[in-house]
Design an enzyme around this catalytic site. Structure first.
Site, PDB file in Angstrom:
ATOM      1  N   TYR A  11      89.829  -8.942   7.176  1.00  0.00           N
ATOM      2  CA  TYR A  11      90.899  -7.524   6.062  1.00  0.00           C
ATOM      3  C   TYR A  11      91.826  -6.802   6.747  1.00  0.00           C
ATOM      4  O   TYR A  11      92.605  -6.815   6.051  1.00  0.00           O
ATOM      5  CB  TYR A  11      89.434  -7.247   5.106  1.00  0.00           C
ATOM      6  CG  TYR A  11      89.533  -6.095   4.579  1.00  0.00           C
ATOM      7  CD1 TYR A  11      90.973  -5.722   3.640  1.00  0.00           C
ATOM      8  CD2 TYR A  11      89.074  -4.893   4.795  1.00  0.00           C
ATOM      9  CE1 TYR A  11      90.842  -4.771   2.686  1.00  0.00           C
ATOM     10  CE2 TYR A  11      89.159  -3.730   3.851  1.00  0.00           C
ATOM     11  CZ  TYR A  11      90.466  -3.442   2.804  1.00  0.00           C
ATOM     12  OH  TYR A  11      90.657  -1.841   1.825  1.00  0.00           O
ATOM     13  N   PHE A  73      90.737  -7.697  16.841  1.00  0.00           N
ATOM     14  CA  PHE A  73      89.830  -7.414  14.987  1.00  0.00           C
ATOM     15  C   PHE A  73      88.549  -8.058  15.324  1.00  0.00           C
ATOM     16  O   PHE A  73      87.636  -7.874  14.909  1.00  0.00           O
ATOM     17  CB  PHE A  73      90.307  -7.082  13.961  1.00  0.00           C
ATOM     18  CG  PHE A  73      91.903  -6.544  13.719  1.00  0.00           C
ATOM     19  CD1 PHE A  73      91.552  -5.761  13.265  1.00  0.00           C
ATOM     20  CD2 PHE A  73      92.956  -7.148  14.442  1.00  0.00           C
ATOM     21  CE1 PHE A  73      92.984  -4.296  12.793  1.00  0.00           C
ATOM     22  CE2 PHE A  73      93.756  -5.880  13.751  1.00  0.00           C
ATOM     23  CZ  PHE A  73      93.785  -5.007  13.311  1.00  0.00           C
ATOM     24  N   ALA A  74      88.537  -9.412  16.011  1.00  0.00           N
ATOM     25  CA  ALA A  74      87.485 -10.604  15.469  1.00  0.00           C
ATOM     26  C   ALA A  74      86.324  -9.697  15.909  1.00  0.00           C
ATOM     27  O   ALA A  74      86.135  -9.386  17.209  1.00  0.00           O
ATOM     28  CB  ALA A  74      88.383 -12.066  16.295  1.00  0.00           C
ATOM     29  N   ASN A  92      78.517 -12.220  19.772  1.00  0.00           N
ATOM     30  CA  ASN A  92      79.374 -12.378  18.730  1.00  0.00           C
ATOM     31  C   ASN A  92      80.600 -11.746  18.848  1.00  0.00           C
ATOM     32  O   ASN A  92      81.780 -11.567  19.641  1.00  0.00           O
ATOM     33  CB  ASN A  92      79.708 -12.433  17.230  1.00  0.00           C
ATOM     34  CG  ASN A  92      80.687 -12.789  16.570  1.00  0.00           C
ATOM     35  OD1 ASN A  92      81.367 -14.352  16.354  1.00  0.00           O
ATOM     36  ND2 ASN A  92      81.999 -11.590  16.645  1.00  0.00           N
ATOM     37  N   THR A 117      84.530   1.645  15.470  1.00  0.00           N
ATOM     38  CA  THR A 117      84.119   2.335  14.482  1.00  0.00           C
ATOM     39  C   THR A 117      83.324   3.008  14.583  1.00  0.00           C
ATOM     40  O   THR A 117      83.118   4.088  16.060  1.00  0.00           O
ATOM     41  CB  THR A 117      83.166   0.812  13.272  1.00  0.00           C
ATOM     42  OG1 THR A 117      81.883   1.788  12.864  1.00  0.00           O
ATOM     43  CG2 THR A 117      82.236   0.174  14.597  1.00  0.00           C
ATOM     44  N   TYR A 141      75.338  -3.299  15.556  1.00  0.00           N
ATOM     45  CA  TYR A 141      76.779  -3.540  15.267  1.00  0.00           C
ATOM     46  C   TYR A 141      77.065  -2.835  15.996  1.00  0.00           C
ATOM     47  O   TYR A 141      78.574  -2.835  16.655  1.00  0.00           O
ATOM     48  CB  TYR A 141      76.999  -3.293  14.117  1.00  0.00           C
ATOM     49  CG  TYR A 141      78.750  -3.062  13.282  1.00  0.00           C
ATOM     50  CD1 TYR A 141      79.251  -3.953  14.312  1.00  0.00           C
ATOM     51  CD2 TYR A 141      78.885  -1.810  12.453  1.00  0.00           C
ATOM     52  CE1 TYR A 141      80.485  -3.832  13.652  1.00  0.00           C
ATOM     53  CE2 TYR A 141      80.773  -1.606  12.486  1.00  0.00           C
ATOM     54  CZ  TYR A 141      81.539  -2.319  13.016  1.00  0.00           C
ATOM     55  OH  TYR A 141      82.483  -2.522  12.572  1.00  0.00           O
ATOM     56  N   ASN A 170      86.055   4.609   6.598  1.00  0.00           N
ATOM     57  CA  ASN A 170      85.942   3.566   5.307  1.00  0.00           C
ATOM     58  C   ASN A 170      87.010   2.671   5.018  1.00  0.00           C
ATOM     59  O   ASN A 170      87.843   3.832   4.202  1.00  0.00           O
ATOM     60  CB  ASN A 170      85.125   3.615   4.256  1.00  0.00           C
ATOM     61  CG  ASN A 170      83.577   4.601   4.795  1.00  0.00           C
ATOM     62  OD1 ASN A 170      82.838   5.463   5.382  1.00  0.00           O
ATOM     63  ND2 ASN A 170      83.236   3.628   4.038  1.00  0.00           N
ATOM     64  N   HIS A 187      79.964  -3.296  -0.087  1.00  0.00           N
ATOM     65  CA  HIS A 187      81.050  -2.416   0.237  1.00  0.00           C
ATOM     66  C   HIS A 187      81.603  -1.792  -1.707  1.00  0.00           C
ATOM     67  O   HIS A 187      81.522  -2.506  -2.391  1.00  0.00           O
ATOM     68  CB  HIS A 187      82.931  -2.473   0.621  1.00  0.00           C
ATOM     69  CG  HIS A 187      82.507  -2.721   1.710  1.00  0.00           C
ATOM     70  ND1 HIS A 187      82.574  -3.952   2.767  1.00  0.00           N
ATOM     71  CD2 HIS A 187      82.234  -1.711   3.186  1.00  0.00           C
ATOM     72  CE1 HIS A 187      82.534  -4.097   3.543  1.00  0.00           C
ATOM     73  NE2 HIS A 187      82.483  -3.422   4.298  1.00  0.00           N
TER      74      HIS A 187
END
Ligand code: UDP
Length: 328
Positions: A11, A73-74, A92, A117, A141, A170, A187
Site C-alpha cells: 500500500y 517497506f516489506a 519476517n 510505526t 508487530y 494511520n 482498517h
C-alpha cells in the site's frame, strides 16, 4: 544508480514508488507478493518477486542496478495477527530485515529509509506523542519494528549506515492509481466505505466508552501520498549528509471513529450503518503524533491530510476498484 524499494507492491510502498518515478528516480522493486499487488506498480519498472532475506538475490540486484539507497517497506503489519503468530512476525520483519541490512552493508549501500510505526510507542503517556516518547510496544508487530530501529542504530555506529526511521500513524487515502486493498480488511476507512456501498452490512465501532469526547477512539489519519513524500525527503536528507534519525509522520490532529464515519457520510452522500461493539484488544484510546521534527528537519509539509480529502480520495479509488486489485 537506483533506489531499491522493498515491499514496493504494498500500500504505502506502491504510492512511494509512484512518487519516486515521478521525481525521475531509478527504482527497483523487491516484493514477495505475499500481501502486495503486482498491479499496483507500473509494469515497466524492474520488479523482483522474492524475499528480503534472499542474500543472493539482493546481492545480484544491488550489483546489477548499482543500488545506492534502500527504502524498506516489506513487512507484515497486522497487530492482531502478530499477537497470534509472533514468531512469524519476528522472523519476517526482524530476522529477514537483518538479513536485508547485511546484504546492503556487504553491497556498500549506506542509506536506508525504514518503515517504522507508532506501534513502537505502545500505550502513550502523553499526547501528542513526540519522538522522544518512551518506546514500549504492546504487541509483537511493534516490537519487530522497534528491534529494527535498534539494529539500524547499531549499523550506523559500526558501518556508517545512515537511516531515517519513519514512524507512521494511520496511513489512509489513495492516489488515482494506488489504493488500499488488504486481505482481510481491518482498517477503518476502507471498512466504512464497504459499509457505505452495502458490501459490508455495517461498521462495527470498536469501543464507545473510551475517555474521549464522544467515547470512540482517536487516531491521527495521514494521507498515503503525504507519507510517500516524506520518504523522498528522507532520502534527500540522507543523500545530503543528514544524520540518522527517527521521525513521526502524522498531522498532529486526531479524529474519533464517529467523526470519521460522519465525515464519510458527507463525502459519499448517504448514511452509513454502524453498530456499537466492544473495544478491540490492544487499541489505545488516542494516538496522535507531533510531527514538528519531520517538518523542521526534512521540510515535510503534508498537503492532502484533511480528513474529507483523505476519504474522498479513498472513495474515488474504491469506486474505480470495488473489489480492490484484480490479483487480490
Ligand atoms: N475501528 C473500528 N471499526 C473497524 C475498524 C477500526 O472502530 O471496523 C477503529 C479501531 O478500533 C481504531 C480506529 O478505528 O480505534 C482505527 O483503526 P485501524 O484498524 O484503521 O488502524 P489502527 O489505529 O489500528 O492502526
Amino acid at each position: 544508480m537506483a533506489v531499491l524499494v522493498t515491499g514496493g507492491a504494498g500500500y504505502i510502498g506502491s504510492v512511494t514508488v509512484e512518487l519516486l518515478q515521478q521525481e525521475g528516480e531509478d527504482v527497483v522493486i523487491l516484493d514477495n507478493l505475499d500481501r502486495g499487488h503486482r498491479e499496483s506498480v507500473d509494469p515497466s519498472l524492474p520488479f523482483y518477486e522474492g524475499g528480503i532475506g534472499d542474500r543472493k538475490l539482493v546481492a545480484r540486484i544491488a550489483r546489477e542496478h548499482r543500488i545506492e539507497s534502500c527504502v524498506h517497506f516489506a513487512a507484515l503489519a497486522y497487530v492482531g495477527e502478530s499477537v497470534g503468530e509472533p514468531l512469524r512476525y519476528f522472523d519476517n520483519n526482524t530476522a529477514q530485515g537483518i538479513a536485508l541490512l547485511e546484504s546492503l552493508v556487504v553491497a556498500g549501500v549506506r542509506r536506508v529509509v525504514f518503515s517504522s510505526t507508532a506501534a513502537t510507542y505502545g500505550e502513550p503517556e502523553q499526547s501528542p506523542i513526540p519522538e522522544t516518547h518512551r518506546q514500549l510496544p504492546t504487541n509483537p508487530y511493534g516490537w519487530s519494528k522497534y528491534f529494527m530501529e535498534r539494529v539500524l542504530q547499531s549499523c550506523d555506529h559500526a558501518h556508517g549506515l545512515k537511516f531515517a526511521a519513519l514512524r507512521y500513524f494511520n496511513a489512509c487515502g489513495a492516489t488515482a492509481r494506488c489504493g488500499e486493498h488488504h486481505e482481510p480488511e481491518t482498517h477503518l476507512i476502507p471498512i466504512v466505505l464497504f459499509a457505505a456501498t452495502g458490501k459490508w452490512p455495517h461498521v462495527s465501532i470498536f469501543g464507545t466508552d473510551y475517555p474521549t469526547p464522544d467515547g470512540t477512539a482517536i487516531r491521527d489519519y495521514i494521507h498515503v501520498a503525504d507519507l510517500a513524500s516524506a520518504h523522498l525527503l528522507a532520502l534527500k536528507h540522507l543523500r545530503g549528509g543528514g544524520d540518522s534519525d527517527c521521525f513521526n509522520l502524522g498531522t498532529g490532529h486526531g479524529y474519533s471513529v464517529k467523526k470519521v464515519i460522519e465525515t464519510a457520510e458527507r463525502v459519499v452522500g448517504r448514511p452509513i450503518p454502524t453498530q456499537a461493539a466492544g473495544r478491540r484488544a490492544g487499541d489505545p484510546s488516542r494516538l496522535v503524533a507531533t510531527s514538528d521534527k519531520a517538518r523542521r528537519i526534512l521540510g515535510w509539509n503534508p498537503q492532502r491530510s484533511d480528513l474529507a480529502t483523505i476519504i474522498q480520495s479513498a472513495w474515488d479509488w474504491h469506486q474505480k476498484h470495488p473489489d480492490g486489485y484484480a490479483n487480490g
